[in-house]
Design an enzyme around this catalytic site. Structure first.
Site, PDB file in Angstrom:
ATOM      1  CG  HIS A   1     -23.428 -15.433 -40.606  1.00 38.98           C
ATOM      2  ND1 HIS A   1     -23.123 -16.703 -41.036  1.00 38.98           N
ATOM      3  CD2 HIS A   1     -24.713 -15.219 -40.960  1.00 38.98           C
ATOM      4  CE1 HIS A   1     -24.181 -17.221 -41.630  1.00 38.98           C
ATOM      5  NE2 HIS A   1     -25.158 -16.346 -41.596  1.00 38.98           N
TER       6      HIS A   1
ATOM      7  NE  ARG B   1     -34.711 -11.586 -45.376  1.00 35.03           N
ATOM      8  CZ  ARG B   1     -34.957 -12.345 -44.304  1.00 35.03           C
ATOM      9  NH1 ARG B   1     -35.066 -11.780 -43.111  1.00 35.03           N
ATOM     10  NH2 ARG B   1     -35.091 -13.644 -44.419  1.00 35.03           N
TER      11      ARG B   1
ATOM     12  CD  GLU C   1     -25.968 -14.356 -44.743  1.00 38.89           C
ATOM     13  OE1 GLU C   1     -27.152 -14.286 -45.109  1.00 38.89           O
ATOM     14  OE2 GLU C   1     -25.465 -15.382 -44.253  1.00 38.89           O
TER      15      GLU C   1
ATOM     16  CG  ASN D   1     -33.829 -11.206 -50.693  1.00 32.76           C
ATOM     17  OD1 ASN D   1     -33.319 -12.278 -50.954  1.00 32.76           O
ATOM     18  ND2 ASN D   1     -34.213 -10.875 -49.472  1.00 32.76           N
TER      19      ASN D   1
ATOM     20  CG  HIS E   1     -27.464  -3.156 -30.394  1.00 36.04           C
ATOM     21  ND1 HIS E   1     -28.273  -3.245 -29.295  1.00 36.04           N
ATOM     22  CD2 HIS E   1     -26.208  -3.436 -29.951  1.00 36.04           C
ATOM     23  CE1 HIS E   1     -27.550  -3.558 -28.229  1.00 36.04           C
ATOM     24  NE2 HIS E   1     -26.287  -3.678 -28.607  1.00 36.04           N
TER      25      HIS E   1
ATOM     26  CD  GLU F   1     -23.794  -0.932 -27.379  1.00 42.36           C
ATOM     27  OE1 GLU F   1     -23.714  -0.447 -26.248  1.00 42.36           O
ATOM     28  OE2 GLU F   1     -24.176  -2.112 -27.597  1.00 42.36           O
TER      29      GLU F   1
END
Length: 139
Positions: free
Chosen positions: A5, A9, A55, A59, A73, A116
């Site tokens: 993956h 964030r 993923e 936080n 990207h 993209e």
């Protein structure tokens, strides 16, 4: 070796899910809340391609993230570049690099991650309004 993956964030999980899931069309595969670490992980993938996952890491404590452009990207092949861009626009997403050539477009996530979109197979014939649209901002 196997690709698992790409982690991104995010600062607002619901806003990010609205982009990745609702506008971009990815499917949520699983969500994991880690109360002791004060973060939530959400794994998404393109329908029918669960091997390549994104993923989202949220936080719980406020943090400022910079350098989204330095990430590069994410890239996804789409069945119809024009339909994909119309769907994103319907969700309020600005098409930063319109698919003037019937092949490629760029948008950004709520956390400034560049995404993209590439036409699957051969480029579609250029068509209005896309072929006359200018670039907007950076992508």
């Amino acid at each position: 070796m196997k690709y698992l993956h790409t982690m991104v964030r995010v600062t607002d999980l619901e806003t990010s899910l609205s982009f990745y899931r609702d506008a971009l069309g990815l499917t949520v595969l699983r969500t994991k809340e880690h109360a002791s670490g004060r973060f939530t992980l959400v794994y998404l993938a393109a329908p029918g391609d669960e091997e390549a996952q994104v993923e989202l890491t949220y936080n719980w404590d406020v943090e400022a993230y910079t350098g989204g452009r330095n990430f590069g990207h994410l890239a996804y092949a789409v069945n119809n570049i024009y339909t994909a861009c119309e769907k994103l626009q319907a969700h309020g997403v600005t098409i930063l690099r319109p698919p003037r050539d019937g092949r490629m477009a760029f948008v950004r996530s709520p956390d400034d991650i560049s995404v993209e979109l590439l036409q699957k197979g051969d480029a579609l014939p250029p068509q209005a309004p896309w072929m006359d649209m200018p670039n907007v901002g950076t992508w």
